[in-house]
Design a protein around this motif. Structure first.
Motif, PDB file in Angstrom:
ATOM      1  N   LYS A  15       0.840  -1.196   0.000  1.00  0.00           N
ATOM      2  CA  LYS A  15       0.000   0.000   0.000  1.00  0.00           C
ATOM      3  C   LYS A  15       0.879   1.252   0.000  1.00  0.00           C
ATOM      4  O   LYS A  15       1.728   1.427   0.880  1.00  0.00           O
ATOM      5  CB  LYS A  15      -0.914   0.027   1.237  1.00  0.00           C
ATOM      6  N   TYR A  17       0.842   5.378   0.097  1.00  0.00           N
ATOM      7  CA  TYR A  17       0.142   6.638   0.305  1.00  0.00           C
ATOM      8  C   TYR A  17       1.045   7.731  -0.233  1.00  0.00           C
ATOM      9  O   TYR A  17       2.211   7.475  -0.563  1.00  0.00           O
ATOM     10  CB  TYR A  17      -0.158   6.872   1.791  1.00  0.00           C
ATOM     11  N   ARG A  18       0.511   8.956  -0.247  1.00  0.00           N
ATOM     12  CA  ARG A  18       1.327  10.050  -0.794  1.00  0.00           C
ATOM     13  C   ARG A  18       2.609  10.259   0.008  1.00  0.00           C
ATOM     14  O   ARG A  18       3.622  10.665  -0.512  1.00  0.00           O
ATOM     15  CB  ARG A  18       0.518  11.342  -0.807  1.00  0.00           C
ATOM     16  N   VAL A  57      -9.805  -0.788   2.515  1.00  0.00           N
ATOM     17  CA  VAL A  57      -8.789  -0.022   1.776  1.00  0.00           C
ATOM     18  C   VAL A  57      -8.267  -0.927   0.660  1.00  0.00           C
ATOM     19  O   VAL A  57      -8.006  -2.116   0.884  1.00  0.00           O
ATOM     20  CB  VAL A  57      -7.638   0.415   2.719  1.00  0.00           C
TER      21      VAL A  57
END
Lengths: 266, 272
Positions: A15, A17-18, A57
Protein backbone atom coordinates in the motif's frame (compact mmCIF):
# COMPACT_ATOMS: atom_id res chain seq x y z
CA UNK A 1 -2.17 -27.56 4.23
CA UNK A 2 -5.43 -27.19 2.33
CA UNK A 3 -6.46 -23.63 1.44
CA UNK A 4 -9.83 -24.32 3.08
CA UNK A 5 -8.05 -24.51 6.45
CA UNK A 6 -7.20 -20.81 6.26
CA UNK A 7 -9.65 -18.13 7.24
CA UNK A 8 -7.35 -15.40 5.93
CA UNK A 9 -4.65 -15.47 3.29
CA UNK A 10 -2.93 -12.23 2.34
CA UNK A 11 -0.04 -12.33 -0.10
CA UNK A 12 2.49 -9.63 -0.93
CA UNK A 13 0.25 -6.79 0.19
CA UNK A 14 1.51 -3.36 -0.82
CA UNK A 15 0.00 0.00 0.00
CA UNK A 16 1.38 3.35 -1.09
CA UNK A 17 0.14 6.64 0.31
CA UNK A 18 1.33 10.05 -0.79
CA UNK A 19 3.69 10.23 2.19
CA UNK A 20 5.32 6.95 1.16
CA UNK A 21 4.93 3.18 1.29
CA UNK A 22 2.87 2.11 4.31
CA UNK A 23 2.84 -1.64 3.65
CA UNK A 24 5.58 -3.33 1.67
CA UNK A 25 4.95 -6.95 0.68
CA UNK A 26 3.17 -8.35 3.72
CA UNK A 27 2.23 -12.04 3.77
CA UNK A 28 -0.26 -13.07 6.43
CA UNK A 29 -2.04 -16.37 6.88
CA UNK A 30 -4.42 -17.33 9.67
CA UNK A 31 -5.78 -20.79 10.22
CA UNK A 32 -9.24 -21.59 11.54
CA UNK A 33 -9.42 -20.97 15.29
CA UNK A 34 -5.91 -19.50 15.45
CA UNK A 35 -5.23 -16.39 17.55
CA UNK A 36 -2.67 -14.12 15.93
CA UNK A 37 -1.22 -10.88 17.25
CA UNK A 38 -0.12 -8.23 14.75
CA UNK A 39 2.46 -6.04 16.44
CA UNK A 40 4.74 -3.22 15.53
CA UNK A 41 5.63 0.34 16.45
CA UNK A 42 3.48 3.30 15.39
CA UNK A 43 3.52 3.68 11.60
CA UNK A 44 4.53 0.04 11.06
CA UNK A 45 1.47 -0.54 8.84
CA UNK A 46 -0.71 -2.61 11.18
CA UNK A 47 -4.01 -0.78 10.73
CA UNK A 48 -3.48 -0.37 6.98
CA UNK A 49 -2.85 -4.12 6.73
CA UNK A 50 -6.04 -4.88 8.67
CA UNK A 51 -8.10 -2.49 6.55
CA UNK A 52 -6.76 -4.04 3.35
CA UNK A 53 -7.56 -7.51 4.66
CA UNK A 54 -11.13 -6.35 5.38
CA UNK A 55 -11.49 -4.87 1.90
CA UNK A 56 -12.03 -1.34 3.25
CA UNK A 57 -8.79 -0.02 1.78
CA UNK A 58 -7.72 -1.15 -1.69
CA UNK A 59 -4.12 -2.43 -1.90
CA UNK A 60 -1.74 -1.27 -4.65
CA UNK A 61 -0.45 -4.81 -4.95
CA UNK A 62 -1.00 -8.30 -3.63
CA UNK A 63 -4.13 -10.27 -2.88
CA UNK A 64 -6.39 -11.13 0.04
CA UNK A 65 -8.68 -14.08 0.45
CA UNK A 66 -11.07 -14.48 3.38
CA UNK A 67 -12.70 -17.90 3.79
CA UNK A 68 -12.03 -18.52 0.11
CA UNK A 69 -13.59 -15.20 -1.00
CA UNK A 70 -11.17 -13.02 -2.97
CA UNK A 71 -11.19 -9.43 -1.70
CA UNK A 72 -12.47 -6.88 -2.38
CA UNK A 73 -14.80 -8.56 -4.91
CA UNK A 74 -16.04 -11.12 -2.39
CA UNK A 75 -16.23 -8.62 0.46
CA UNK A 76 -19.97 -8.87 1.05
CA UNK A 77 -19.93 -12.67 1.26
CA UNK A 78 -16.78 -12.67 3.39
CA UNK A 79 -18.14 -10.12 5.87
CA UNK A 80 -21.01 -12.45 6.71
CA UNK A 81 -18.43 -14.47 8.65
CA UNK A 82 -16.07 -11.72 9.82
CA UNK A 83 -16.38 -9.44 12.86
CA UNK A 84 -14.49 -6.21 13.41
CA UNK A 85 -13.79 -4.33 16.64
CA UNK A 86 -11.72 -1.18 17.09
CA UNK A 87 -11.06 0.15 20.56
CA UNK A 88 -10.96 3.69 19.18
CA UNK A 89 -14.42 3.68 17.58
CA UNK A 90 -17.23 5.12 19.69
CA UNK A 91 -20.77 3.81 19.79
CA UNK A 92 -23.14 5.96 17.74
CA UNK A 93 -24.81 8.77 19.65
CA UNK A 94 -28.57 8.76 20.18
CA UNK A 95 -28.79 4.96 20.17
CA UNK A 96 -29.29 2.59 23.05
CA UNK A 97 -27.06 -0.46 23.33
CA UNK A 98 -29.79 -2.94 22.40
CA UNK A 99 -30.92 -0.79 19.45
CA UNK A 100 -27.32 -0.67 18.21
CA UNK A 101 -26.87 -4.43 18.53
CA UNK A 102 -30.20 -5.21 16.86
CA UNK A 103 -29.22 -2.94 13.96
CA UNK A 104 -25.96 -4.84 13.45
CA UNK A 105 -27.68 -8.22 13.87
CA UNK A 106 -29.94 -7.15 10.98
CA UNK A 107 -26.97 -5.94 8.93
CA UNK A 108 -25.46 -9.39 9.40
CA UNK A 109 -28.74 -10.85 8.16
CA UNK A 110 -29.57 -12.70 11.41
CA UNK A 111 -33.07 -14.04 11.86
CA UNK A 112 -33.90 -13.27 15.48
CA UNK A 113 -31.93 -10.07 16.09
CA UNK A 114 -33.35 -9.20 19.53
CA UNK A 115 -32.68 -12.65 20.98
CA UNK A 116 -29.21 -12.73 19.40
CA UNK A 117 -28.38 -9.31 20.87
CA UNK A 118 -29.60 -10.33 24.31
CA UNK A 119 -27.61 -13.58 24.17
CA UNK A 120 -24.48 -11.66 23.14
CA UNK A 121 -24.85 -9.24 26.06
CA UNK A 122 -25.33 -12.11 28.50
CA UNK A 123 -22.36 -13.99 27.11
CA UNK A 124 -20.04 -11.10 27.95
CA UNK A 125 -21.75 -10.34 31.28
CA UNK A 126 -23.08 -6.94 30.25
CA UNK A 127 -26.83 -7.62 29.94
CA UNK A 128 -27.48 -4.80 32.43
CA UNK A 129 -26.23 -2.30 29.82
CA UNK A 130 -28.96 -3.24 27.36
CA UNK A 131 -31.00 -0.01 27.80
CA UNK A 132 -28.04 2.35 28.32
CA UNK A 133 -27.27 5.06 25.79
CA UNK A 134 -23.98 4.51 23.94
CA UNK A 135 -22.66 7.82 25.26
CA UNK A 136 -23.26 6.80 28.89
CA UNK A 137 -20.80 3.90 28.80
CA UNK A 138 -17.23 3.81 30.09
CA UNK A 139 -14.38 2.99 27.68
CA UNK A 140 -14.30 -0.61 28.89
CA UNK A 141 -18.05 -1.05 28.51
CA UNK A 142 -17.92 0.40 24.99
CA UNK A 143 -15.19 -2.06 24.05
CA UNK A 144 -17.20 -4.96 25.46
CA UNK A 145 -20.28 -3.83 23.49
CA UNK A 146 -18.03 -3.58 20.42
CA UNK A 147 -16.93 -7.18 20.96
CA UNK A 148 -20.56 -8.27 21.44
CA UNK A 149 -21.46 -6.47 18.18
CA UNK A 150 -18.65 -8.17 16.27
CA UNK A 151 -19.54 -11.63 17.60
CA UNK A 152 -23.33 -11.53 17.07
CA UNK A 153 -23.11 -13.60 13.88
CA UNK A 154 -20.58 -16.13 15.27
CA UNK A 155 -17.82 -15.07 12.90
CA UNK A 156 -15.09 -17.44 11.74
CA UNK A 157 -12.61 -14.56 11.92
CA UNK A 158 -12.64 -11.62 14.29
CA UNK A 159 -10.36 -8.67 13.56
CA UNK A 160 -9.57 -6.48 16.53
CA UNK A 161 -7.67 -3.21 16.19
CA UNK A 162 -6.29 -2.14 19.58
CA UNK A 163 -9.27 -3.60 21.44
CA UNK A 164 -7.97 -2.83 24.91
CA UNK A 165 -6.38 0.57 24.28
CA UNK A 166 -6.99 2.89 27.26
CA UNK A 167 -8.66 0.18 29.35
CA UNK A 168 -7.71 -0.48 32.95
CA UNK A 169 -6.11 -3.89 33.61
CA UNK A 170 -9.26 -5.39 35.16
CA UNK A 171 -11.47 -4.51 32.19
CA UNK A 172 -8.71 -5.51 29.75
CA UNK A 173 -8.62 -8.92 31.46
CA UNK A 174 -12.41 -9.29 31.05
CA UNK A 175 -12.16 -8.45 27.37
CA UNK A 176 -9.26 -10.86 26.90
CA UNK A 177 -11.04 -13.63 28.79
CA UNK A 178 -14.20 -13.11 26.75
CA UNK A 179 -12.26 -13.23 23.50
CA UNK A 180 -10.41 -16.39 24.51
CA UNK A 181 -13.67 -18.12 25.48
CA UNK A 182 -15.29 -17.02 22.22
CA UNK A 183 -12.37 -18.35 20.23
CA UNK A 184 -12.34 -21.68 22.09
CA UNK A 185 -16.10 -22.27 22.09
CA UNK A 186 -16.90 -21.10 18.53
CA UNK A 187 -13.54 -21.82 16.87
CA UNK A 188 -13.29 -18.14 15.93
CA UNK A 189 -9.88 -17.08 14.67
CA UNK A 190 -8.61 -13.78 16.09
CA UNK A 191 -6.36 -11.22 14.46
CA UNK A 192 -5.42 -8.64 17.09
CA UNK A 193 -3.29 -5.52 16.95
CA UNK A 194 -2.17 -4.08 20.25
CA UNK A 195 0.53 -2.06 21.91
CA UNK A 196 0.16 -4.19 25.02
CA UNK A 197 2.76 -6.92 24.63
CA UNK A 198 1.70 -8.82 27.75
CA UNK A 199 -1.85 -8.99 26.44
CA UNK A 200 -0.72 -10.40 23.12
CA UNK A 201 1.55 -12.95 24.82
CA UNK A 202 -1.39 -14.15 26.93
CA UNK A 203 -4.03 -14.18 24.23
CA UNK A 204 -2.30 -15.16 21.01
CA UNK A 205 -0.83 -18.43 19.75
CA UNK A 206 1.30 -16.65 17.19
CA UNK A 207 2.73 -13.19 16.71
CA UNK A 208 3.52 -11.35 13.49
CA UNK A 209 5.84 -8.37 13.92
CA UNK A 210 5.68 -5.53 11.41
CA UNK A 211 8.28 -2.82 11.02
CA UNK A 212 8.28 -0.16 8.30
CA UNK A 213 5.52 -2.02 6.47
CA UNK A 214 7.30 -5.39 6.37
CA UNK A 215 6.97 -8.63 8.32
CA UNK A 216 10.16 -8.92 10.34
CA UNK A 217 9.15 -11.87 12.51
CA UNK A 218 6.44 -14.51 12.55
CA UNK A 219 6.15 -17.19 15.20
CA UNK A 220 5.43 -17.92 18.85
CA UNK A 221 6.15 -15.08 21.28
CA UNK A 222 9.06 -16.87 22.96
CA UNK A 223 10.57 -17.85 19.59
CA UNK A 224 10.50 -14.25 18.41
CA UNK A 225 12.05 -12.94 21.62
CA UNK A 226 14.81 -15.54 21.20
CA UNK A 227 15.28 -14.65 17.53
CA UNK A 228 15.98 -11.02 18.46
CA UNK A 229 18.00 -11.92 21.56
CA UNK A 230 15.50 -10.21 23.90
CA UNK A 231 13.76 -11.39 27.03
CA UNK A 232 10.23 -10.82 25.83
CA UNK A 233 8.05 -9.17 23.15
CA UNK A 234 8.40 -5.77 24.78
CA UNK A 235 12.16 -6.00 24.32
CA UNK A 236 11.64 -6.86 20.64
CA UNK A 237 9.18 -3.98 20.26
CA UNK A 238 11.60 -1.45 21.80
CA UNK A 239 14.44 -2.78 19.65
CA UNK A 240 12.37 -2.38 16.46
CA UNK A 241 11.32 1.14 17.46
CA UNK A 242 15.00 2.02 17.95
CA UNK A 243 15.89 0.55 14.56
CA UNK A 244 13.07 2.55 12.95
CA UNK A 245 14.21 5.80 14.61
CA UNK A 246 17.85 5.15 13.62
CA UNK A 247 16.79 4.53 10.02
CA UNK A 248 14.74 7.74 10.04
CA UNK A 249 17.70 9.74 11.47
CA UNK A 250 20.06 8.21 8.90
CA UNK A 251 17.75 9.11 6.06
CA UNK A 252 17.39 12.68 7.41
CA UNK A 253 21.22 12.98 7.72
CA UNK A 254 21.62 11.68 4.18
CA UNK A 255 19.13 14.26 2.88
CA UNK A 256 20.96 16.99 4.79
CA UNK A 257 24.32 15.85 3.29
CA UNK A 258 22.84 15.96 -0.20
CA UNK A 259 21.58 19.51 0.43
CA UNK A 260 24.97 20.58 1.81
CA UNK A 261 26.86 19.09 -1.14
CA UNK A 262 24.45 20.73 -3.56
CA UNK A 263 24.94 24.09 -1.85
CA UNK A 264 28.74 23.71 -1.89
CA UNK A 265 28.71 22.70 -5.56
CA UNK A 266 26.71 25.77 -6.51
CA UNK B 1 18.02 43.03 27.31
CA UNK B 2 15.88 42.61 24.20
CA UNK B 3 12.51 44.35 24.02
CA UNK B 4 9.80 41.69 24.01
CA UNK B 5 7.01 43.93 22.68
CA UNK B 6 6.84 46.60 20.00
CA UNK B 7 7.09 50.02 21.55
CA UNK B 8 4.32 52.44 20.75
CA UNK B 9 1.82 49.75 19.67
CA UNK B 10 -0.83 48.94 22.24
CA UNK B 11 -0.79 45.28 23.19
CA UNK B 12 -4.49 44.99 22.35
CA UNK B 13 -3.79 45.89 18.72
CA UNK B 14 -1.26 43.06 18.50
CA UNK B 15 -3.68 40.59 20.01
CA UNK B 16 -6.55 41.67 17.75
CA UNK B 17 -4.26 41.36 14.72
CA UNK B 18 -3.15 37.90 15.90
CA UNK B 19 -6.77 36.68 16.15
CA UNK B 20 -7.67 38.17 12.75
CA UNK B 21 -4.60 36.55 11.17
CA UNK B 22 -5.56 33.20 12.70
CA UNK B 23 -8.95 33.39 10.97
CA UNK B 24 -7.32 34.49 7.71
CA UNK B 25 -5.28 31.26 7.80
CA UNK B 26 -8.46 29.24 8.38
CA UNK B 27 -10.15 30.80 5.34
CA UNK B 28 -7.03 30.49 3.20
CA UNK B 29 -6.75 26.76 3.93
CA UNK B 30 -10.50 26.03 3.80
CA UNK B 31 -11.57 27.38 0.40
CA UNK B 32 -15.01 25.79 0.82
CA UNK B 33 -15.74 28.44 3.48
CA UNK B 34 -15.65 31.02 0.69
CA UNK B 35 -18.82 29.29 -0.45
CA UNK B 36 -20.58 30.62 2.65
CA UNK B 37 -18.97 34.06 2.38
CA UNK B 38 -19.72 34.65 -1.30
CA UNK B 39 -22.68 32.45 -2.16
CA UNK B 40 -25.39 33.80 0.12
CA UNK B 41 -25.09 37.45 -1.01
CA UNK B 42 -25.11 36.30 -4.65
CA UNK B 43 -28.13 34.04 -4.07
CA UNK B 44 -30.06 36.75 -2.21
CA UNK B 45 -29.37 39.36 -4.86
CA UNK B 46 -30.37 37.15 -7.76
CA UNK B 47 -33.40 35.67 -6.00
CA UNK B 48 -34.97 38.89 -4.78
CA UNK B 49 -33.90 40.81 -7.87
CA UNK B 50 -35.62 38.30 -10.15
CA UNK B 51 -38.74 38.17 -7.97
CA UNK B 52 -38.86 41.98 -8.23
CA UNK B 53 -38.48 41.88 -12.01
CA UNK B 54 -41.22 39.27 -12.30
CA UNK B 55 -43.60 41.17 -9.99
CA UNK B 56 -43.08 44.46 -11.80
CA UNK B 57 -43.88 43.10 -15.27
CA UNK B 58 -47.53 43.71 -15.89
CA UNK B 59 -47.62 41.05 -18.62
CA UNK B 60 -47.54 38.34 -15.98
CA UNK B 61 -50.26 39.91 -13.87
CA UNK B 62 -49.73 40.75 -10.20
CA UNK B 63 -52.17 38.03 -9.12
CA UNK B 64 -49.81 35.37 -10.42
CA UNK B 65 -46.98 36.37 -8.08
CA UNK B 66 -48.38 34.74 -4.91
CA UNK B 67 -49.30 31.66 -6.97
CA UNK B 68 -45.73 31.29 -8.24
CA UNK B 69 -44.30 31.94 -4.77
CA UNK B 70 -46.55 29.45 -2.96
CA UNK B 71 -46.34 26.70 -5.58
CA UNK B 72 -42.59 27.33 -5.74
CA UNK B 73 -41.99 27.04 -2.01
CA UNK B 74 -44.03 23.85 -1.60
CA UNK B 75 -42.37 22.16 -4.59
CA UNK B 76 -38.95 23.50 -3.61
CA UNK B 77 -39.26 21.70 -0.30
CA UNK B 78 -39.61 18.40 -2.14
CA UNK B 79 -36.13 18.88 -3.67
CA UNK B 80 -34.69 20.31 -0.46
CA UNK B 81 -36.04 17.65 1.91
CA UNK B 82 -35.03 14.82 -0.46
CA UNK B 83 -31.51 16.20 -0.73
CA UNK B 84 -31.01 17.05 2.91
CA UNK B 85 -32.47 13.73 4.16
CA UNK B 86 -30.02 11.65 2.14
CA UNK B 87 -27.01 13.92 2.71
CA UNK B 88 -27.46 14.25 6.47
CA UNK B 89 -28.26 10.55 6.74
CA UNK B 90 -24.81 9.81 5.38
CA UNK B 91 -23.16 12.64 7.33
CA UNK B 92 -24.60 11.19 10.54
CA UNK B 93 -22.33 8.14 10.00
CA UNK B 94 -19.28 10.39 9.63
CA UNK B 95 -20.19 12.47 12.71
CA UNK B 96 -20.65 9.35 14.84
CA UNK B 97 -17.56 7.70 13.27
CA UNK B 98 -19.66 4.72 12.28
CA UNK B 99 -18.42 4.33 8.69
CA UNK B 100 -15.75 1.75 9.49
CA UNK B 101 -18.28 -0.32 11.45
CA UNK B 102 -20.65 -0.27 8.46
CA UNK B 103 -17.93 -1.05 5.91
CA UNK B 104 -17.07 -4.20 7.85
CA UNK B 105 -20.55 -5.70 7.58
CA UNK B 106 -22.02 -7.45 4.52
CA UNK B 107 -24.04 -4.29 3.76
CA UNK B 108 -23.79 -3.24 0.11
CA UNK B 109 -23.55 0.45 -0.73
CA UNK B 110 -26.92 0.47 -2.49
CA UNK B 111 -28.56 -1.25 0.47
CA UNK B 112 -27.21 1.44 2.75
CA UNK B 113 -28.41 4.25 0.47
CA UNK B 114 -31.81 2.60 0.09
CA UNK B 115 -32.16 2.43 3.88
CA UNK B 116 -31.28 6.11 4.28
CA UNK B 117 -33.60 7.04 1.40
CA UNK B 118 -36.46 5.00 2.90
CA UNK B 119 -36.37 6.96 6.13
CA UNK B 120 -35.67 10.11 4.11
CA UNK B 121 -39.10 9.67 2.52
CA UNK B 122 -40.67 9.86 5.96
CA UNK B 123 -38.77 13.09 6.73
CA UNK B 124 -39.71 14.43 3.30
CA UNK B 125 -43.40 13.69 3.87
CA UNK B 126 -43.32 15.46 7.23
CA UNK B 127 -41.37 18.47 5.94
CA UNK B 128 -43.33 18.98 2.72
CA UNK B 129 -46.58 18.21 4.54
CA UNK B 130 -45.89 21.03 7.02
CA UNK B 131 -45.23 23.53 4.21
CA UNK B 132 -48.31 22.38 2.25
CA UNK B 133 -50.59 22.62 5.30
CA UNK B 134 -49.42 26.17 6.07
CA UNK B 135 -49.85 27.21 2.43
CA UNK B 136 -53.38 25.79 2.52
CA UNK B 137 -54.59 27.00 5.93
CA UNK B 138 -52.96 30.44 5.94
CA UNK B 139 -52.88 31.34 2.23
CA UNK B 140 -55.68 29.15 0.82
CA UNK B 141 -53.29 27.58 -1.65
CA UNK B 142 -53.85 23.86 -2.19
CA UNK B 143 -50.92 22.13 -3.82
CA UNK B 144 -53.25 19.26 -4.72
CA UNK B 145 -55.07 21.67 -7.04
CA UNK B 146 -52.31 20.84 -9.53
CA UNK B 147 -54.12 17.53 -10.03
CA UNK B 148 -52.52 14.21 -11.03
CA UNK B 149 -49.87 16.13 -12.94
CA UNK B 150 -48.37 16.86 -9.53
CA UNK B 151 -47.27 13.23 -9.26
CA UNK B 152 -44.56 13.22 -11.98
CA UNK B 153 -43.40 16.66 -10.80
CA UNK B 154 -42.90 15.40 -7.24
CA UNK B 155 -41.17 12.22 -8.42
CA UNK B 156 -38.77 14.22 -10.62
CA UNK B 157 -38.03 16.72 -7.85
CA UNK B 158 -37.30 13.86 -5.43
CA UNK B 159 -34.96 12.25 -7.96
CA UNK B 160 -33.18 15.58 -8.48
CA UNK B 161 -32.80 16.12 -4.70
CA UNK B 162 -31.41 12.62 -4.21
CA UNK B 163 -29.05 12.96 -7.18
CA UNK B 164 -27.66 16.21 -5.78
CA UNK B 165 -27.15 14.52 -2.41
CA UNK B 166 -25.06 11.86 -4.18
CA UNK B 167 -22.79 14.67 -5.40
CA UNK B 168 -22.56 15.98 -1.82
CA UNK B 169 -21.75 12.48 -0.50
CA UNK B 170 -19.09 12.11 -3.20
CA UNK B 171 -17.54 15.42 -2.20
CA UNK B 172 -17.54 14.45 1.50
CA UNK B 173 -15.93 11.08 0.66
CA UNK B 174 -13.21 12.88 -1.29
CA UNK B 175 -12.66 16.07 0.71
CA UNK B 176 -13.80 15.04 4.19
CA UNK B 177 -15.85 17.05 6.62
CA UNK B 178 -14.72 20.30 4.95
CA UNK B 179 -17.27 19.66 2.22
CA UNK B 180 -20.18 19.36 4.68
CA UNK B 181 -21.21 22.99 4.18
CA UNK B 182 -22.30 21.99 0.68
CA UNK B 183 -24.94 19.68 2.14
CA UNK B 184 -26.92 22.73 3.26
CA UNK B 185 -25.78 25.26 0.72
CA UNK B 186 -25.52 23.57 -2.67
CA UNK B 187 -29.24 23.69 -3.47
CA UNK B 188 -29.45 27.38 -2.70
CA UNK B 189 -26.89 27.95 -5.42
CA UNK B 190 -29.24 26.20 -7.84
CA UNK B 191 -32.53 27.71 -6.60
CA UNK B 192 -32.30 31.26 -8.01
CA UNK B 193 -31.28 30.08 -11.47
CA UNK B 194 -33.97 27.37 -11.64
CA UNK B 195 -36.90 29.77 -11.81
CA UNK B 196 -38.49 28.33 -8.68
CA UNK B 197 -40.45 31.51 -7.86
CA UNK B 198 -40.62 33.16 -11.28
CA UNK B 199 -40.37 32.33 -14.97
CA UNK B 200 -36.87 32.00 -16.45
CA UNK B 201 -37.57 35.19 -18.43
CA UNK B 202 -37.25 37.13 -15.16
CA UNK B 203 -33.61 36.05 -14.82
CA UNK B 204 -30.73 38.18 -16.16
CA UNK B 205 -30.23 37.17 -19.82
CA UNK B 206 -26.70 35.93 -19.12
CA UNK B 207 -28.01 33.29 -16.69
CA UNK B 208 -30.87 31.99 -18.85
CA UNK B 209 -28.83 29.49 -20.95
CA UNK B 210 -27.50 27.96 -17.72
CA UNK B 211 -31.03 27.77 -16.32
CA UNK B 212 -32.23 25.89 -19.40
CA UNK B 213 -29.84 22.98 -18.89
CA UNK B 214 -30.99 22.37 -15.32
CA UNK B 215 -33.65 19.69 -14.75
CA UNK B 216 -35.07 21.77 -11.88
CA UNK B 217 -35.94 24.60 -14.30
CA UNK B 218 -38.01 22.40 -16.58
CA UNK B 219 -39.70 20.61 -13.69
CA UNK B 220 -40.71 23.90 -12.10
CA UNK B 221 -42.04 25.13 -15.45
CA UNK B 222 -44.31 22.06 -15.47
CA UNK B 223 -45.40 22.77 -11.89
CA UNK B 224 -46.08 26.46 -12.62
CA UNK B 225 -48.06 25.62 -15.77
CA UNK B 226 -50.26 23.24 -13.78
CA UNK B 227 -50.64 25.81 -10.99
CA UNK B 228 -52.00 28.30 -13.54
CA UNK B 229 -54.66 25.74 -14.39
CA UNK B 230 -53.27 25.03 -17.85
CA UNK B 231 -52.96 21.51 -19.37
CA UNK B 232 -49.86 19.37 -18.81
CA UNK B 233 -46.97 20.67 -20.97
CA UNK B 234 -45.82 17.25 -22.18
CA UNK B 235 -42.81 18.57 -24.11
CA UNK B 236 -41.49 20.37 -21.04
CA UNK B 237 -42.12 17.25 -18.92
CA UNK B 238 -40.12 15.19 -21.44
CA UNK B 239 -37.17 17.61 -21.23
CA UNK B 240 -37.41 17.54 -17.41
CA UNK B 241 -37.37 13.74 -17.48
CA UNK B 242 -34.39 13.60 -19.85
CA UNK B 243 -32.26 16.15 -17.97
CA UNK B 244 -33.11 14.48 -14.65
CA UNK B 245 -32.04 11.11 -16.05
CA UNK B 246 -28.71 12.62 -17.14
CA UNK B 247 -28.23 14.18 -13.68
CA UNK B 248 -28.99 10.88 -11.93
CA UNK B 249 -26.49 8.98 -14.13
CA UNK B 250 -23.81 11.63 -13.53
CA UNK B 251 -24.50 11.60 -9.77
CA UNK B 252 -24.19 7.81 -9.52
CA UNK B 253 -21.02 7.91 -11.60
CA UNK B 254 -19.47 10.64 -9.47
CA UNK B 255 -20.37 9.00 -6.14
CA UNK B 256 -19.00 5.63 -7.34
CA UNK B 257 -15.79 7.27 -8.52
CA UNK B 258 -15.33 9.06 -5.19
CA UNK B 259 -16.03 5.83 -3.29
CA UNK B 260 -13.24 4.18 -5.29
CA UNK B 261 -10.89 7.06 -4.47
CA UNK B 262 -11.99 6.79 -0.81
CA UNK B 263 -10.95 3.12 -0.74
CA UNK B 264 -7.75 3.63 -2.72
CA UNK B 265 -6.47 6.48 -0.56
CA UNK B 266 -7.60 4.98 2.75
CA UNK B 267 -9.72 8.03 3.65
CA UNK B 268 -11.81 5.87 5.99
CA UNK B 269 -9.16 6.54 8.65
CA UNK B 270 -10.42 10.15 8.76
CA UNK B 271 -13.46 8.79 10.56
CA UNK B 272 -11.79 6.37 12.93
Amino acid sequence: MNSADFVLRARQLVKDYRRGRAVDGVDLEIKAGERVGLLGPNGAGKTTTLLMCLGVVRPNGGSVEILGHPMPRGRYAAMERVGFVAGYLPLPERMKVDEYLVMFARLYGLRNPRAVAQHGLERFGVAHLSRAMGTELSSGQKTLIGVVKASLHRPRLMVLDEPTASLDPEVALRVRTGLRELSESDGTALLVTSHNMVEVERLCDRVVFLSAGRVVADGRADEIAQQFGREDLEGVFLHLAEVRDAARDASRDAARDVDRLATEAS
Amino acid sequence: MTELTYTGVPASVLRIAAIATRHAYVLKRSPHRLFDVVMWPVVDTMLFGSIGVFASRSAHGAAQVPLYLLAGIVLWHVVYQAQIALSTGFLEETWSRNLLNLFTTPTREWEYMAGVALFGLVKLAVGVGAVAVIAWTVYSFQITSLGFGLLPVVVLLMAIGMAISLFVIGLVLRFGSGAEALAWGILFGIMPISGVFYPVSALPWLIRPLARILPTTHTFVVGQTLARGEPMPWGELGIALGTTAVLVVLAFGYASWMLRVFRERGYVTRYS
